[in-house]
Design a protein around this motif. Structure first.
Motif, PDB file in Angstrom:
ATOM      1  N   LYS A  90       0.845  -1.196   0.000  1.00  0.00           N
ATOM      2  CA  LYS A  90       0.000   0.000   0.000  1.00  0.00           C
ATOM      3  C   LYS A  90       0.877   1.242   0.000  1.00  0.00           C
ATOM      4  O   LYS A  90       1.850   1.310   0.746  1.00  0.00           O
ATOM      5  CB  LYS A  90      -0.915   0.025   1.223  1.00  0.00           C
ATOM      6  CG  LYS A  90      -1.822   1.252   1.284  1.00  0.00           C
ATOM      7  CD  LYS A  90      -2.612   1.310   2.576  1.00  0.00           C
ATOM      8  CE  LYS A  90      -3.498   2.542   2.637  1.00  0.00           C
ATOM      9  NZ  LYS A  90      -4.206   2.668   3.921  1.00  0.00           N
ATOM     10  N   GLU A  92       0.428   5.563   0.271  1.00  0.00           N
ATOM     11  CA  GLU A  92      -0.466   6.673   0.595  1.00  0.00           C
ATOM     12  C   GLU A  92       0.206   7.999   0.272  1.00  0.00           C
ATOM     13  O   GLU A  92       1.403   8.167   0.503  1.00  0.00           O
ATOM     14  CB  GLU A  92      -0.838   6.672   2.085  1.00  0.00           C
ATOM     15  CG  GLU A  92      -1.750   5.565   2.515  1.00  0.00           C
ATOM     16  CD  GLU A  92      -2.163   5.713   3.974  1.00  0.00           C
ATOM     17  OE1 GLU A  92      -1.809   6.754   4.595  1.00  0.00           O
ATOM     18  OE2 GLU A  92      -2.820   4.811   4.502  1.00  0.00           O
ATOM     19  N   PHE A 102      -4.647   6.648  -2.027  1.00  0.00           N
ATOM     20  CA  PHE A 102      -3.938   5.389  -1.810  1.00  0.00           C
ATOM     21  C   PHE A 102      -3.963   4.518  -3.059  1.00  0.00           C
ATOM     22  O   PHE A 102      -4.823   4.644  -3.930  1.00  0.00           O
ATOM     23  CB  PHE A 102      -4.536   4.612  -0.630  1.00  0.00           C
ATOM     24  CG  PHE A 102      -5.884   3.992  -0.911  1.00  0.00           C
ATOM     25  CD1 PHE A 102      -5.986   2.737  -1.501  1.00  0.00           C
ATOM     26  CD2 PHE A 102      -7.052   4.665  -0.583  1.00  0.00           C
ATOM     27  CE1 PHE A 102      -7.220   2.163  -1.762  1.00  0.00           C
ATOM     28  CE2 PHE A 102      -8.297   4.100  -0.838  1.00  0.00           C
ATOM     29  CZ  PHE A 102      -8.382   2.851  -1.428  1.00  0.00           C
ATOM     30  N   GLU A 140     -11.638   4.202   3.934  1.00  0.00           N
ATOM     31  CA  GLU A 140     -11.165   4.242   2.558  1.00  0.00           C
ATOM     32  C   GLU A 140     -12.285   3.840   1.602  1.00  0.00           C
ATOM     33  O   GLU A 140     -13.123   3.001   1.933  1.00  0.00           O
ATOM     34  CB  GLU A 140      -9.992   3.274   2.358  1.00  0.00           C
ATOM     35  CG  GLU A 140      -8.742   3.621   3.141  1.00  0.00           C
ATOM     36  CD  GLU A 140      -7.639   2.594   2.926  1.00  0.00           C
ATOM     37  OE1 GLU A 140      -6.525   2.823   3.446  1.00  0.00           O
ATOM     38  OE2 GLU A 140      -7.897   1.564   2.264  1.00  0.00           O
TER      39      GLU A 140
END
Length: 239
Positions: A90, A92, A102, A140
């Motif tokens: 991931k 960001e 993201f 998210e």
């Protein structure tokens, strides 16, 4: 231009933008944690369970990147009864103190589940809803693509919508409660994962963690359970 192509282009462009930002921002450094849990019983039946995982993060300026891996195996009388693996990445990019963009890559394999493998690629927007000393909640929402293979050999390629909510509560100086909820919804299948965990520091950066994980696929082959659950007691070392 369809959603899968847009997602692929965004994931290709993300590391390039990340590199450009890294050259402009001051490095904040590395962090991570590693977990290991093992349970063995003997007598009329012999059982053993092993779960292990790690998470490594790197933050620099407005960017943060996290890689993680997880594995669990279980056997009864030397016959494997559970075996699952996960890999994830991931990135960001902060827009403000509470808002961020993201990109995620997630790969899952389960020898005994309805799906042998699932690989998803998503991009989206996140927001820190609660940011207090003891309570934090982030959410998210995003979209992307997922490629899956069922245990019977059937393959699925679909566009998905992803949603997530991640909550932590530091209810003492040495103990924390965590609840993660993730949903990936597509035309063929909806995957849901819930992780509930309580951790308590033992000594320094070493902690004891009790967790309960629920994984559900809405559409699986006949005679296959839709839901798998894992209970684990592990040692966790933060660095």
């Amino acid at each position: 231009m369809n959603v899968r192509l847009l997602t692929a282009l965004a994931l290709i462009a993300l590391p390039l933008a990340l590199h450009a930002q890294d050259t402009e921002q001051e490095e904040d450094g590395w962090s991570g944690k590693a977990t290991l849990g093992y349970l063995a019983t003997s007598g009329n039946t012999e059982n053993s369970t092993l779960n292990t995982g790690f998470e490594v993060g790197f933050a620099t300026g407005r960017w943060a990147h996290i890689a993680n891996a997880f594995a669990i195996t279980s056997s009864e009388s030397e016959v494997t009864t559970a075996e699952a693996y996960e890999l994830g990445w991931k990135s960001e990019r902060k827009l403000s103190d509470k808002d961020f963009l993201f990109g995620r890559l997630e790969w899952r394999k389960d020898r005994f589940g309805g799906y042998d493998t699932q690989f998803s690629q998503t991009v989206g927007y996140g927001r820190l809803i609660i940011d207090k000393d003891k309570h934090k909640l982030s959410t998210e929402i995003g979209a992307g693509a997922r490629q899956s293979e069922l245990q019977i050999g059937t393959k699925e390629n679909e566009t998905i919508v992803r949603g997530g909510a991640y909550y932590t509560w530091d209810f003492s100086e040495t103990a924390q409660f965590r609840q993660d909820l993730t949903v990936e919804a597509g035309e063929e299948n909806t995957y849901t994962e819930s992780v509930t965990a309580i951790s308590a520091k033992l000594l320094g950066d070493l902690a004891l963690v009790a967790s309960y994980t629920i994984k559900n696929n809405s559409d699986v082959p006949a005679l296959t359970e839709k839901t798998d659950t894992y209970s684990a007691l592990s040692l966790e070392y933060a660095f």
